[in-house]
Design an enzyme around this catalytic site. Sequence first.
Site, mmCIF file in Angstrom:
data_model
loop_
_atom_site.group_PDB
_atom_site.id
_atom_site.type_symbol
_atom_site.label_atom_id
_atom_site.label_comp_id
_atom_site.label_asym_id
_atom_site.label_seq_id
_atom_site.Cartn_x
_atom_site.Cartn_y
_atom_site.Cartn_z
ATOM 1 N N ASP A 84 9.553 -13.423 7.597
ATOM 2 C CA ASP A 84 8.795 -12.349 8.487
ATOM 3 C C ASP A 84 6.858 -12.619 7.919
ATOM 4 O O ASP A 84 6.778 -13.038 6.669
ATOM 5 C CB ASP A 84 7.938 -10.994 7.892
ATOM 6 C CG ASP A 84 7.317 -9.951 8.730
ATOM 7 O OD1 ASP A 84 7.039 -10.443 9.785
ATOM 8 O OD2 ASP A 84 6.890 -8.862 8.183
ATOM 9 N N HIS A 85 6.053 -13.083 8.408
ATOM 10 C CA HIS A 85 4.726 -13.554 8.162
ATOM 11 C C HIS A 85 4.745 -14.489 6.797
ATOM 12 O O HIS A 85 4.173 -14.640 5.296
ATOM 13 C CB HIS A 85 3.633 -12.224 7.511
ATOM 14 C CG HIS A 85 3.321 -11.472 8.287
ATOM 15 N ND1 HIS A 85 2.179 -12.380 9.511
ATOM 16 C CD2 HIS A 85 3.791 -10.134 8.675
ATOM 17 C CE1 HIS A 85 1.915 -10.386 10.464
ATOM 18 N NE2 HIS A 85 3.377 -9.689 9.872
ATOM 19 N N HIS A 182 -1.214 -3.063 9.958
ATOM 20 C CA HIS A 182 -0.297 -3.528 8.751
ATOM 21 C C HIS A 182 -0.181 -2.370 7.956
ATOM 22 O O HIS A 182 -1.758 -2.195 7.764
ATOM 23 C CB HIS A 182 0.588 -4.737 8.284
ATOM 24 C CG HIS A 182 0.029 -5.494 8.842
ATOM 25 N ND1 HIS A 182 -0.500 -6.453 9.054
ATOM 26 C CD2 HIS A 182 2.160 -5.398 9.896
ATOM 27 C CE1 HIS A 182 0.858 -7.531 9.854
ATOM 28 N NE2 HIS A 182 1.472 -7.110 9.992
ATOM 29 N N GLY A 183 0.649 -1.456 7.413
ATOM 30 C CA GLY A 183 0.047 -0.641 6.715
ATOM 31 C C GLY A 183 0.108 1.178 7.551
ATOM 32 O O GLY A 183 0.506 1.301 8.378
ATOM 33 N N HIS A 210 3.317 -5.645 16.092
ATOM 34 C CA HIS A 210 3.553 -5.899 14.410
ATOM 35 C C HIS A 210 3.044 -4.547 14.641
ATOM 36 O O HIS A 210 2.466 -3.826 15.001
ATOM 37 C CB HIS A 210 2.756 -7.047 14.204
ATOM 38 C CG HIS A 210 3.429 -8.131 13.470
ATOM 39 N ND1 HIS A 210 3.811 -8.898 12.565
ATOM 40 C CD2 HIS A 210 4.045 -8.572 14.771
ATOM 41 C CE1 HIS A 210 3.984 -9.197 12.537
ATOM 42 N NE2 HIS A 210 5.080 -9.938 14.232
ATOM 43 N N ASN A 232 8.041 -4.235 14.201
ATOM 44 C CA ASN A 232 7.935 -4.514 13.831
ATOM 45 C C ASN A 232 7.878 -3.292 12.756
ATOM 46 O O ASN A 232 6.659 -2.560 12.980
ATOM 47 C CB ASN A 232 7.425 -5.533 13.078
ATOM 48 C CG ASN A 232 7.576 -6.737 12.942
ATOM 49 O OD1 ASN A 232 8.741 -7.054 13.839
ATOM 50 N ND2 ASN A 232 6.999 -7.837 12.722
ATOM 51 N N VAL A 233 8.790 -2.641 11.633
ATOM 52 C CA VAL A 233 8.549 -1.569 10.459
ATOM 53 C C VAL A 233 8.801 -1.544 9.383
ATOM 54 O O VAL A 233 9.501 -2.441 8.868
ATOM 55 C CB VAL A 233 9.502 -0.348 11.473
ATOM 56 C CG1 VAL A 233 9.270 1.180 10.481
ATOM 57 C CG2 VAL A 233 9.160 0.280 12.293
ATOM 58 N N THR A 235 6.244 -0.567 6.141
ATOM 59 C CA THR A 235 5.527 0.653 5.100
ATOM 60 C C THR A 235 6.171 1.851 5.415
ATOM 61 O O THR A 235 6.899 2.287 4.142
ATOM 62 C CB THR A 235 4.197 1.044 5.908
ATOM 63 O OG1 THR A 235 3.291 0.266 5.747
ATOM 64 C CG2 THR A 235 3.645 1.644 5.106
HETATM 65 P P1 13P Z 1 4.185 -1.484 9.155
HETATM 66 O O1 13P Z 1 3.280 -2.019 7.510
HETATM 67 O O2 13P Z 1 2.254 -0.722 9.709
HETATM 68 O O3 13P Z 1 5.004 -0.782 10.077
HETATM 69 O O4 13P Z 1 4.045 -3.268 9.948
HETATM 70 C C1 13P Z 1 5.145 -3.762 9.731
HETATM 71 C C2 13P Z 1 5.006 -4.771 10.183
HETATM 72 O O5 13P Z 1 4.487 -5.532 11.229
HETATM 73 C C3 13P Z 1 5.662 -6.136 9.584
HETATM 74 O O6 13P Z 1 4.894 -7.353 9.900
#
Ligand code: 13P
Length: 285
Positions: A84-85, A182-183, A210, A232-233, A235
């Site tokens: 990821d990222h 994100h978060g 995301h 994507n999950v 947090t």
């Molecule tokens: P969250 O942390 O908001 O679930 O996002 C996850 C994400 O997009 C990871 O790339």
Amino acid sequence: MKREKKTFLEELQQAKAGRYAVGAFNIFNYLSASAVVQAAAELDVPVILQTSVVTVKEFGPAKLGAMLRLIAEEASVNVLIHLDHCQDIELAKACVDAGWDSVMYDGSRLSLEENIAGCREVVKYAHSRGVDVEGEFGRIVGVEDAVKVSAEDASLAGLEDSIYFVRESGIDAYAPAIGTAHGVYIGTPTINFNLVAELKTAVEAPVVIHGGTGLSEETFRRLIRNGGAKVNVSTAIKHAYLDTCKAYFTEFPDKLDPVGFDRYLTRAIRATAREHMEIFTKDRI
Ligand code: 13P
């Protein structure tokens, strides 16, 4: 029965056509990874074990890759390992070499042309080794471990730039910035659902959503019906892990049972992952 081994792109294409999404959960150790896979096995759905750069650096690609591949090989469902990222091209290549099924090159902080150039380099390396690539355009606000984007620096993707970016970069899956974050969400996000719907036909690459933590069931289902094929999950999994640790030590301050503790923690993460996967597959056709 052994599951069918499909590639990352094949799974996402099938999800796009079948109006469901493959859940991609950021895991950070053996327990979190195996709990997510247990949830997928219970529901008999494919799943993506997603690794943040921080986790890859903590273990090293070889050790983390070996551990996750072992979990994937033992599973009754298709388990894919995704990076990821990643802003570091060399680290993305190292994960390709260490057995990841797909890698995300995140050049979203760069100019469009620089982002495309970075993606192309990763695509060339990855594709020649049978590995798929995800790219991002626009900048998704929030914190994803070491990648921090403030509200001022965030930007949304548009349709024309998206078409150009996907075509020129050669990526297999596309993560457009659509207003998710994100978060943890502070208010209700303003999401460009239309862009996701337009991209469904405008580009072949399946769309990745995301910022899954905290979105409502209705939002998830609308995004997935519009074409979101991977969600994507991260947090939510971190919270399930750490909040459950706190709850356990409050409830059982004197228990000396590490195996029991691991089971308790596994159950909590499995439940969180499962809740998400149930939503992601609700409108499957
Ligand atoms: P969250 O942390 O908001 O679930 O996002 C996850 C994400 O997009 C990871 O790339």
